[in-house]
Design a protein around this motif. Structure first.
Motif, PDB file in Angstrom:
ATOM      1  N   ASN B  78     -54.820 -43.874  -0.617  1.00 26.35           N
ATOM      2  CA  ASN B  78     -54.637 -43.561   0.797  1.00 26.35           C
ATOM      3  C   ASN B  78     -55.347 -42.266   1.091  1.00 26.35           C
ATOM      4  O   ASN B  78     -55.617 -41.477   0.188  1.00 26.35           O
ATOM      5  CB  ASN B  78     -53.162 -43.488   1.179  1.00 26.35           C
ATOM      6  N   ARG B 146     -48.125 -39.849   6.342  1.00 28.48           N
ATOM      7  CA  ARG B 146     -48.496 -41.234   6.589  1.00 28.48           C
ATOM      8  C   ARG B 146     -49.154 -41.841   5.353  1.00 28.48           C
ATOM      9  O   ARG B 146     -48.958 -43.005   5.030  1.00 28.48           O
ATOM     10  CB  ARG B 146     -49.465 -41.263   7.780  1.00 28.48           C
ATOM     11  N   ALA B 147     -49.956 -41.018   4.659  1.00 26.14           N
ATOM     12  CA  ALA B 147     -50.634 -41.510   3.469  1.00 26.14           C
ATOM     13  C   ALA B 147     -49.684 -41.549   2.274  1.00 26.14           C
ATOM     14  O   ALA B 147     -49.629 -42.524   1.536  1.00 26.14           O
ATOM     15  CB  ALA B 147     -51.843 -40.634   3.163  1.00 26.14           C
ATOM     16  N   ARG B 150     -46.806 -44.297   1.459  1.00 29.98           N
ATOM     17  CA  ARG B 150     -47.163 -45.566   0.821  1.00 29.98           C
ATOM     18  C   ARG B 150     -47.202 -45.458  -0.701  1.00 29.98           C
ATOM     19  O   ARG B 150     -47.534 -46.414  -1.382  1.00 29.98           O
ATOM     20  CB  ARG B 150     -48.509 -46.050   1.344  1.00 29.98           C
TER      21      ARG B 150
END
Lengths: 286, 351, 261
Positions: B78, B146-147, B150
């Motif tokens: 990511n 956000r990265a 995951r």
């Protein structure tokens, strides 16, 4: 610079434009409102304000049918025009590469011709001895020309879809062009394939363009006069034809004014409902 | 095989080689930086690792799996994008949750995971904000969250601090470093800012013209650059031309013109050389003293920088000034530059 | 990707097919606008140029278009400058008000103006058409000019003042040249909009027809149609030339700028 003096100069600079718009648009519309509140043909507001004309405009089944037909035709035109234009604008924005500019020019050139003649051209295409009938005849698919192509709502929809295409392509193209390409990469990076990415990023971010295009097409086409007159026939007549008749032939200006304002109000409500619904639908996608 | 392995990877744009047979190995759990001027190919390399560009030649593997041909959305990486690429139509929560929606987590589980990540990057309570209601630092944290939410095997950071002001940048350097250590995720950072690379990364690869010049720890890079370009790019440095005169045991004697004959320890040569070779001797400004030396000079410019001052010193027989960094005030009048020849790094002239 | 490209080609065909029929039938040696074609002729073009009423209407349209373009661009320029240069309260409402004609069907605008002119005993004339067209064109001019003005750096004007130019000289030496592409675009757009506008002109022009009003009148007479198509073909040709010229000069401007950058 935001001194009081500067502000005054700003308003001063603005005032001629506002004066012209007041004279050319606001005053006429105000007078139209007054006429619509006049009980009978004759001097404006003779006998005091009355809603009689609105009652007349909304009560007659024939008028009501024309209202709904105008809105239905325009809604269909809007939906078809925007749907057809979206992939085109998408192609230019994302896949035209260096030819982007050439595509943009090529897409606008047809709209630099006379509007009347663009509409008229569809008469040539759809008419009894027109392009479609000639083609079908020469291919022996039909033995006598079809007369069902012209002078009906279908012809109005096709013609308006063509006439207003640029008003759909340009706003959608601009909104697609403005999307930061990094956002698309970010969506991919976070696991989206092309289809999901389109639904979750591209479509919501191009929504302002889509809505702008829809409004820019829906509102004026409900009041279009030329197209239904040329290709609509009696079944394809729209509200503008009725309004014009009231002013020109019948001479019932108050009724014409009421019809015009009632149709504008219906159009505004429909447009507002549509925009709200479209926004909500797209917001639901996360 | 290393956790991230880049083998003989090349990528050309028209005639420009953005990557030219690049080899790179990054161990698991490392904080690795790709450092170089703009246009050196570092971003292209990062994009090939992320899947936004395919190499013309060569192989990229992550955790043993070959990545060539794998689309970006299927890679275990990511990215924190250069300008963060925060989705403007979504709030902070939905931005962070973006990459989790497909995983079929329940409502509660999704919320818990997003909230936990927001806590990790210290964004509690900002769930409902939109990107235009966030400061630069907050946007950077959203991009990070956000990265990271995951749980990628490899986090790619493209100039993550470039958009922040100096003070915030320095604070974020410490924070990113701490975050990386506590999460144990491998970080690959791309930056043109040497201070950023040196302060955060365990290992730095210096790139130029699509090639990797040197891979080393920040300290080694500073103290033992392997070529003129690396030495020049990492901090301030003086270069002196010299010729190899003789080698006796572990000592190399070089003739450095106006500086006279200098005895350099052999390990300071990181390359093979022969007698008579033209070489460069590099010397950091802070390794030079203004007093007690043997080379007479005259201060032509001085700038006071707080705990130390920078001086430009003109010496006879040399066109360009010598840069000296010293603490304390400069002595009045002429100066006598001095240094320990063991601090000089020998570099090949041609490279 | 291929599918999208094919779609784009089809769409372009859809846009061009009707338009290209105009020149096609303008050379067709028959009164009937139908297939099959019956041979090549220049007769319709000869008739067209011999048609005094058409030439007169054409002159009227040029006149109305030019005056409308000039008025709406000047008014648009002043309004655009006012809202971009000064922080005015209610600027949003003002812009909304000026943009209103975009959202009002032409028939409503035309008829309400007709009512007003009747009420104040202003004769139906080309001047009345200009009034209607200015209200129609101002939103376009304003949009183009505001976009251009927002694109330029306020510091430039302050730099000019700092270098000793007064407000008027600053305007002439700096603001005006920088605005020129926007002004040209606004003039072109408003001219074409006015030149092509039918409905307002139909209601307001009285006895003096503009070109679209004239064309509308001819559409009822089948024997006049080929000549009208010849006229349409000429308008198309002129528009293409103007658009290409406009883009060409715009590109010249751009490349000159990039040399300086």
């Amino acid at each position: 610079m935001a001194t009081e003096n500067g502000t005054r100069r700003g308003y001063l600079l603005l005032s001629p434009t506002l004066a012209v718009m007041a004279l050319a648009m606001a005053a006429p519309l105000a007078l139209l409102v007054l006429y619509s509140l006049t009980a009978a043909p004759g001097p404006v507001l003779a006998g005091g304000p009355s809603l009689a004309q609105y009652g007349e405009a909304l009560a007659r089944a024939g008028y009501r049918a024309l209202f709904w037909r105008s809105i239905a035709i325009s809604a269909l035109v809007t939906a078809v025009t925007v749907t057809l234009a979206y992939p085109m604008a998408y192609f230019v924005a994302f896949h035209a590469g260096r030819a982007k500019f050439a595509w943009a020019i090529a897409l606008t050139i047809p709209f630099w011709t006379s509007y009347l003649l663009r509409v008229f051209a569809w008469k040539i295409i759809l008419g009894y001895g027109g392009v479609i009938n000639s083609a079908l005849l020469s291919l022996h698919l039909i033995s006598t020309p079809l007369s069902a192509l012209l002078y009906n709502p279908f012809a109005v929809v096709v013609t308006l879809t063509h006439a207003w295409a640029a008003f759909a392509i340009l706003p959608i193209y601009v909104s697609l062009e403005k999307i930061d390409r990094a956002l698309l990469e970010a969506a991919t990076d976070l696991g989206d394939g092309p289809a999901r990415r389109f639904l979750r990023i591209t479509l919501p971010l191009s929504l302002p363009g889509v809505l702008g295009a829809a409004i820019l097409i829906f509102v004026p086409t409900t009041g279009d006069y030329v197209t239904p007159s040329l290709v609509g026939g009696p079944q394809g007549a729209m509200i503008a034809n009725l309004i014009a008749i009231q002013f020109e032939r019948v001479g019932n200006w108050p009724l014409g004014a009421a019809l015009a304002l009632a149709s504008m109000a219906m159009v505004a409500v429909t447009a507002a409902l549509f925009v709200t619904a479209a926004r909500a639908a797209v917001r639901a996608v996360k | 095989m290393a956790f991230l392995s880049v083998q003989k990877v090349s990528k050309r744009f028209a005639t420009l080689a953005a990557a030219d047979a690049v080899d790179l190995e990054v161990p698991q759990g490392a904080f690795f930086a790709l450092l170089g001027p703009s246009g050196c190919g570092k971003t292209t390399l990062l994009r090939m690792i992320a899947g936004f560009a395919e190499p013309d030649e060569g192989i990229i593997t992550i955790d043993g799996a070959v990545m060539n041909g794998v689309p970006a959305n299927k890679r275990p990486t990511n990215m924190v994008f250069q300008n963060y690429a925060i989705f403007p139509h979504l709030n902070v929560f939905d931005n962070v949750a973006y990459g989790l929606r497909k995983e079929g987590l329940g409502r509660q589980a999704l919320r818990a995971r997003v909230e936990a990540m927001l806590g990790t990057v210290r964004l509690e309570g900002l769930d409902g904000r939109r990107s235009d209601e966030l400061s630069g630092g907050q946007r950077q944290r959203v991009a990070l969250a956000r990265a990271l939410v995951r749980r990628p095997k490899l986090l790619l950071l493209d100039e993550p601090l470039g958009a922040l002001d100096k003070r915030l940048r320095e604070a974020m350097q410490v924070e990113l470093r701490g975050l990386q250590k506590s999460l144990g995720i491998t970080f690959l950072l791309v930056t043109h800012d040497q201070e950023e690379a040196l302060s955060m990364a365990d290992q730095v690869a210096v790139m130029s013209g699509g090639r990797i010049l040197q891979i080393a720890s920040p300290r080694a890079l500073y103290e033992r650059p392997n070529c003129r370009e690396v030495a020049d790019f990492i901090g301030e440095i003086n270069f002196f031309h010299a010729t190899v005169k003789s080698v006796e045991g572990e000592t190399v004697t070089a003739n450095a013109g106006v500086l006279g004959l200098l005895s350099i320890p052999k390990p300071n040569f990181g390359f093979g050389f022969a007698l008579g070779d033209h070489i460069l001797l590099a010397l950091r400004p802070e390794r030079i003293t203004l007093e007690g030396g043997t080379v007479a000079g005259e201060i032509t410019a001085a700038s006071f920088l707080g705990e130390r001052s920078h001086y430009q010193v003109r010496i006879a027989g040399r066109g360009e000034p010598v840069f000296v960094a010293a603490s304390g005030p400069a002595p009045p009048g002429a100066v006598m530059l001095g240094w320990n020849p063991a601090d000089m790094i020998a570099l090949p002239f041609g490279a | 990707m291929k599918a999208l490209r094919a779609y784009a080609a089809l769409y372009l065909a859809f846009l061009y097919l009707p338009v290209l029929l105009l020149p096609l039938f303008s050379f067709n040696a028959s009164h009937f606008i139908a297939f099959p074609l019956s041979g090549f002729t220049l007769q319709w073009y000869r008739e067209l140029f011999a048609d005094v009423a058409m030439l007169h209407a054409f002159g009227n349209s040029l006149e109305v278009g030019a005056v409308t373009a000039l008025l709406s661009t000047v008014l648009g320029l002043m309004a655009a400058r006012a809202v971009t240069r000064y922080r005015l309260k209610g600027a949003g409402a003002v812009l909304g008000f000026i943009s209103l004609p975009l959202f009002i069907p032409d028939i409503v605008l035309g008829l309400s103006l007709l009512l007003l002119l009747g009420a104040v005993d202003f004769p139906l004339s080309l001047a009345a058409v200009v009034l209607g067209h200015v209200s129609l064109c101002l939103p376009f001019a304003l949009t183009v000019l505001i976009a251009r003005m927002q694109g330029f750096d306020r510091n430039l004007e302050e730099a000019s003042a700092d270098l000793g130019e007064g407000p008027w000289m600053t305007f002439w030496r700096l603001t005006f040249p920088l605005m020129l592409p926007g002004i040209a675009a606004a003039l072109l757009l408003t001219f074409i909009t006015s030149f092509d506008e039918f409905l307002l002109a139909y209601f307001l022009s009285g006895t003096e027809a503009t070109l679209p009003v004239y064309i509308w009148g001819q559409l009822r007479f089948p024997e006049r149609l080929p000549m009208v198509l010849a006229l349409g073909a000429l308008i198309l040709l002129a528009s293409v030339v103007v658009v290409i010229l406009a883009e060409w000069t715009r590109n010249l401007g751009v490349s000159k700028k990039s040399v300086g950058a």
